[in-house]
Design an enzyme around this catalytic site. Sequence first.
Site, PDB file in Angstrom:
ATOM      1  N   ASN A  91     -12.862  24.867  -8.727  1.00  0.00           N
ATOM      2  CA  ASN A  91     -12.731  24.205  -7.069  1.00  0.00           C
ATOM      3  C   ASN A  91     -11.448  24.213  -6.639  1.00  0.00           C
ATOM      4  O   ASN A  91     -10.343  23.736  -5.960  1.00  0.00           O
ATOM      5  CB  ASN A  91     -12.648  22.715  -7.981  1.00  0.00           C
ATOM      6  CG  ASN A  91     -12.779  21.416  -6.768  1.00  0.00           C
ATOM      7  OD1 ASN A  91     -13.319  21.325  -6.178  1.00  0.00           O
ATOM      8  ND2 ASN A  91     -11.369  20.789  -7.258  1.00  0.00           N
ATOM      9  N   SER A 142      -2.531  10.873 -15.055  1.00  0.00           N
ATOM     10  CA  SER A 142      -3.124   9.702 -13.767  1.00  0.00           C
ATOM     11  C   SER A 142      -2.764   8.767 -14.606  1.00  0.00           C
ATOM     12  O   SER A 142      -3.359   8.191 -15.201  1.00  0.00           O
ATOM     13  CB  SER A 142      -4.234  10.179 -13.534  1.00  0.00           C
ATOM     14  OG  SER A 142      -4.851   9.113 -13.175  1.00  0.00           O
ATOM     15  N   TYR A 173     -13.501   9.951 -16.424  1.00  0.00           N
ATOM     16  CA  TYR A 173     -12.386  11.015 -15.791  1.00  0.00           C
ATOM     17  C   TYR A 173     -11.542  10.210 -16.715  1.00  0.00           C
ATOM     18  O   TYR A 173     -10.446  11.075 -17.237  1.00  0.00           O
ATOM     19  CB  TYR A 173     -12.658  10.575 -14.631  1.00  0.00           C
ATOM     20  CG  TYR A 173     -11.262  11.346 -13.713  1.00  0.00           C
ATOM     21  CD1 TYR A 173     -10.257  12.477 -14.362  1.00  0.00           C
ATOM     22  CD2 TYR A 173     -10.241  10.772 -13.717  1.00  0.00           C
ATOM     23  CE1 TYR A 173      -9.692  13.640 -13.815  1.00  0.00           C
ATOM     24  CE2 TYR A 173      -8.540  11.351 -13.069  1.00  0.00           C
ATOM     25  CZ  TYR A 173      -8.670  11.749 -13.040  1.00  0.00           C
ATOM     26  OH  TYR A 173      -7.457  12.919 -12.400  1.00  0.00           O
ATOM     27  N   LYS A 200      -8.738  11.600 -19.534  1.00  0.00           N
ATOM     28  CA  LYS A 200      -6.714  11.892 -19.543  1.00  0.00           C
ATOM     29  C   LYS A 200      -6.055  10.674 -20.919  1.00  0.00           C
ATOM     30  O   LYS A 200      -5.310  11.331 -21.124  1.00  0.00           O
ATOM     31  CB  LYS A 200      -6.472  11.178 -17.754  1.00  0.00           C
ATOM     32  CG  LYS A 200      -6.791  11.771 -16.792  1.00  0.00           C
ATOM     33  CD  LYS A 200      -6.376  13.387 -16.425  1.00  0.00           C
ATOM     34  CE  LYS A 200      -7.195  14.136 -16.116  1.00  0.00           C
ATOM     35  NZ  LYS A 200      -6.177  15.462 -16.105  1.00  0.00           N
TER      36      LYS A 200
HETATM   37  P1  NAD Z   1      -7.706  20.021  -8.087  1.00  0.00           P
HETATM   38  O1  NAD Z   1      -9.387  20.434  -8.753  1.00  0.00           O
HETATM   39  O2  NAD Z   1      -7.091  21.109  -6.888  1.00  0.00           O
HETATM   40  O3  NAD Z   1      -7.476  21.211  -8.888  1.00  0.00           O
HETATM   41  C1  NAD Z   1      -7.699  21.149 -10.459  1.00  0.00           C
HETATM   42  C2  NAD Z   1      -7.594  23.017 -10.723  1.00  0.00           C
HETATM   43  O4  NAD Z   1      -8.072  23.534 -12.374  1.00  0.00           O
HETATM   44  C3  NAD Z   1      -8.578  24.129  -9.991  1.00  0.00           C
HETATM   45  O5  NAD Z   1      -8.216  25.396  -9.603  1.00  0.00           O
HETATM   46  C4  NAD Z   1     -10.128  24.186 -11.246  1.00  0.00           C
HETATM   47  O6  NAD Z   1     -10.993  25.284 -10.537  1.00  0.00           O
HETATM   48  C5  NAD Z   1      -9.481  24.128 -12.203  1.00  0.00           C
HETATM   49  N1  NAD Z   1     -10.653  24.031 -13.225  1.00  0.00           N
HETATM   50  C6  NAD Z   1     -10.848  23.161 -13.531  1.00  0.00           C
HETATM   51  N2  NAD Z   1     -11.565  23.598 -14.719  1.00  0.00           N
HETATM   52  C7  NAD Z   1     -11.029  24.235 -15.485  1.00  0.00           C
HETATM   53  C8  NAD Z   1     -11.303  25.160 -16.923  1.00  0.00           C
HETATM   54  N3  NAD Z   1     -11.857  25.022 -17.431  1.00  0.00           N
HETATM   55  N4  NAD Z   1     -10.803  26.013 -16.875  1.00  0.00           N
HETATM   56  C9  NAD Z   1      -9.858  26.657 -15.646  1.00  0.00           C
HETATM   57  N5  NAD Z   1      -9.421  26.632 -15.178  1.00  0.00           N
HETATM   58  C10 NAD Z   1      -9.853  25.282 -14.564  1.00  0.00           C
HETATM   59  O7  NAD Z   1      -7.037  19.357  -8.733  1.00  0.00           O
HETATM   60  P2  NAD Z   1      -5.850  18.720  -8.695  1.00  0.00           P
HETATM   61  O8  NAD Z   1      -5.528  17.644  -7.504  1.00  0.00           O
HETATM   62  O9  NAD Z   1      -4.442  19.952  -8.095  1.00  0.00           O
HETATM   63  O10 NAD Z   1      -4.964  17.779 -10.015  1.00  0.00           O
HETATM   64  C11 NAD Z   1      -4.411  18.314 -10.901  1.00  0.00           C
HETATM   65  C12 NAD Z   1      -4.903  18.495 -11.928  1.00  0.00           C
HETATM   66  O11 NAD Z   1      -3.622  16.530 -11.411  1.00  0.00           O
HETATM   67  C13 NAD Z   1      -5.739  17.981 -12.708  1.00  0.00           C
HETATM   68  O12 NAD Z   1      -5.995  17.963 -13.531  1.00  0.00           O
HETATM   69  C14 NAD Z   1      -6.124  16.205 -11.738  1.00  0.00           C
HETATM   70  O13 NAD Z   1      -6.699  15.266 -12.977  1.00  0.00           O
HETATM   71  C15 NAD Z   1      -4.834  15.927 -11.862  1.00  0.00           C
HETATM   72  N6  NAD Z   1      -4.472  14.338 -11.177  1.00  0.00           N
HETATM   73  C16 NAD Z   1      -4.693  14.422  -9.844  1.00  0.00           C
HETATM   74  C17 NAD Z   1      -4.318  13.922  -8.953  1.00  0.00           C
HETATM   75  C18 NAD Z   1      -4.966  13.514  -7.497  1.00  0.00           C
HETATM   76  O14 NAD Z   1      -5.380  12.878  -6.503  1.00  0.00           O
HETATM   77  N7  NAD Z   1      -5.352  14.872  -6.867  1.00  0.00           N
HETATM   78  C19 NAD Z   1      -3.980  12.772  -9.117  1.00  0.00           C
HETATM   79  C20 NAD Z   1      -3.988  11.691 -10.906  1.00  0.00           C
HETATM   80  C21 NAD Z   1      -3.721  13.361 -11.698  1.00  0.00           C
HETATM   81  N1  UFG Z   2     -10.256   4.316   0.750  1.00  0.00           N
HETATM   82  C1  UFG Z   2     -11.028   3.303   1.689  1.00  0.00           C
HETATM   83  N2  UFG Z   2     -12.122   4.299   2.619  1.00  0.00           N
HETATM   84  C2  UFG Z   2     -12.732   5.353   1.849  1.00  0.00           C
HETATM   85  C3  UFG Z   2     -11.277   6.209   0.517  1.00  0.00           C
HETATM   86  C4  UFG Z   2     -11.124   5.494  -0.020  1.00  0.00           C
HETATM   87  O1  UFG Z   2     -11.293   2.090   2.432  1.00  0.00           O
HETATM   88  O2  UFG Z   2     -13.159   5.879   2.268  1.00  0.00           O
HETATM   89  C5  UFG Z   2      -9.870   2.920  -0.107  1.00  0.00           C
HETATM   90  C6  UFG Z   2      -9.482   3.143  -1.265  1.00  0.00           C
HETATM   91  O3  UFG Z   2     -11.025   1.320  -1.617  1.00  0.00           O
HETATM   92  C7  UFG Z   2      -8.686   2.629  -2.226  1.00  0.00           C
HETATM   93  C8  UFG Z   2      -7.840   3.566  -0.878  1.00  0.00           C
HETATM   94  O4  UFG Z   2      -8.409   3.639  -0.050  1.00  0.00           O
HETATM   95  O5  UFG Z   2      -7.769   0.927  -1.651  1.00  0.00           O
HETATM   96  C9  UFG Z   2      -7.522   5.050  -2.160  1.00  0.00           C
HETATM   97  O6  UFG Z   2      -8.443   5.076  -2.748  1.00  0.00           O
HETATM   98  P1  UFG Z   2      -8.288   6.551  -3.412  1.00  0.00           P
HETATM   99  O7  UFG Z   2     -10.074   6.915  -3.359  1.00  0.00           O
HETATM  100  O8  UFG Z   2      -7.725   7.691  -2.380  1.00  0.00           O
HETATM  101  O9  UFG Z   2      -7.975   6.513  -4.144  1.00  0.00           O
HETATM  102  P2  UFG Z   2      -7.877   5.722  -5.415  1.00  0.00           P
HETATM  103  O10 UFG Z   2      -6.632   4.985  -5.980  1.00  0.00           O
HETATM  104  O11 UFG Z   2      -8.687   5.228  -5.630  1.00  0.00           O
HETATM  105  O12 UFG Z   2      -7.494   7.212  -6.572  1.00  0.00           O
HETATM  106  C10 UFG Z   2      -7.019   8.006  -7.034  1.00  0.00           C
HETATM  107  C11 UFG Z   2      -7.983   9.362  -7.475  1.00  0.00           C
HETATM  108  C12 UFG Z   2      -7.842   8.422  -8.825  1.00  0.00           C
HETATM  109  C13 UFG Z   2      -5.963   8.378  -9.683  1.00  0.00           C
HETATM  110  C14 UFG Z   2      -5.488   7.318  -8.985  1.00  0.00           C
HETATM  111  C15 UFG Z   2      -4.104   7.102  -9.316  1.00  0.00           C
HETATM  112  O13 UFG Z   2      -8.584   9.373  -7.336  1.00  0.00           O
HETATM  113  O14 UFG Z   2      -8.294  10.452 -10.042  1.00  0.00           O
HETATM  114  O15 UFG Z   2      -5.281   7.900  -7.526  1.00  0.00           O
HETATM  115  O16 UFG Z   2      -3.515   8.827  -9.335  1.00  0.00           O
HETATM  116  F1  UFG Z   2      -6.421   8.279 -11.129  1.00  0.00           F
END
Ligand code: NAD
Ligand code: UFG
Length: 331
Positions: A36, A125, A149, A153
């Site tokens: 990704n 998360s 998902y 976590k």
């Molecule tokens: P991202 O997808 O941009 O980064 C994750 C990276 O992990 C990617 O570069 C992907 O290529 C790599 N990856 C996935 N599976 C792998 C594997 N098996 N081996 C090696 N590399 C692998 O995601 P992000 O937004 O940077 O999120 C980073 C971490 O934070 C994740 O664990 C995600 O679940 C967590 N997180 C993200 C959010 C969010 O909203 N972005 C919120 C809460 C927690």
């Molecule tokens: N939303 C809209 N329109 C859209 C997309 C989202 O109205 O097109 C709203 C959702 O209903 C929500 C808010 O925007 O009220 C945020 O939505 P996101 O999808 O951006 O984020 P979530 O809070 O649903 O979830 C995200 C990540 C989860 C993580 C969580 C807390 O997807 O993995 O934040 O970290 F766990």
Amino acid sequence: MKNVLVTGGTGYIGSHTAVELIKSGYGVVIIDNLCNSDPSVIDSIEKITGVRPVFYEADLRNRAAIDNLFRHEKIDSVLHFAGLKAVGESVELPLKYYENNISGTINLLESVAEHGIKKIVFSSSATVYGDPDRVPITEDCSLHPTNPYGMTKMMCEQIMTDMQHAIPDTAVTLLRYFNPIGAHESGLIGEKPNGIPNNLMPRIIRVARGEAEAITVFGRDYPTPDGTGVRDYIHVCDLAEGHVKALENMETGGVRIYNLGTGKGCSVLEIITEFENASGIKIKTLDCPRRSGDIAVCYADPSKACRELGWKANRTLADMCASSWNYAKNY
Ligand code: NAD
Ligand code: UFG
């Protein structure tokens, strides 16, 4: 110099954290399978910091590849970001999520234990809280994730906690992120979703870039001031700084858990208005029914991280929107 292994370091949050680590004087080694993300992120990190991180293109499910890395690099601590993160996809393809996120983590931990590494920070998360007991959410709220998902976590948190109990001089820090948005001020790294994104900010950006007609507002009938969902949006650079603070506070063994959020809730309509102000682009909205599985309100009590790590999110919503657009308008 202390070397940190950053798994998932070419991804969105990992790349910003790699920059912050280098700025703080750490050596950075990245492992990522690029499922990704893009290898050009390594060049961008080098452009920003003047230092090129060591990069291993490898999958965490390949134990031999991790062992090989630990044999060649002297690693002091591990920041574990690598994983799949799309909530909707995890409902469609649960086994893919359990296989990648759990197997990858177990492999990594086995190798960490074998090579005597004593510090590990995990990207958890706010999704582990599910529909929270109360807001603001404190770390002792009960955990009940509502999708595969989120289950991965919670399970990884448990696996790391059990491992720490078995190897008591290991320090484990579990960081529960709220909603990361924004990008590095250089505009060189940021969030570049694969395919059509689900999260709010990348979807707003699609509209701003003319790739979608309007942003769907999922629900105008929530019990919130303007009827739309409220979340705790946090600048990814504040989040990155939180990881450096977490590393600096891991001198003794134990499990520490912190919420990383701003402590402030912001509605969907507020974010859209902030984005319009920051970009000068009008974002058309389309009212839609609530999205299945969404909750009304979710925001952190981040005071434990402030008290114990000396960390606080400083950047404003305007900073988050302006930097998101600064990155996205160029890609
Ligand atoms: P991202 O997808 O941009 O980064 C994750 C990276 O992990 C990617 O570069 C992907 O290529 C790599 N990856 C996935 N599976 C792998 C594997 N098996 N081996 C090696 N590399 C692998 O995601 P992000 O937004 O940077 O999120 C980073 C971490 O934070 C994740 O664990 C995600 O679940 C967590 N997180 C993200 C959010 C969010 O909203 N972005 C919120 C809460 C927690
Ligand atoms: N939303 C809209 N329109 C859209 C997309 C989202 O109205 O097109 C709203 C959702 O209903 C929500 C808010 O925007 O009220 C945020 O939505 P996101 O999808 O951006 O984020 P979530 O809070 O649903 O979830 C995200 C990540 C989860 C993580 C969580 C807390 O997807 O993995 O934040 O970290 F766990």
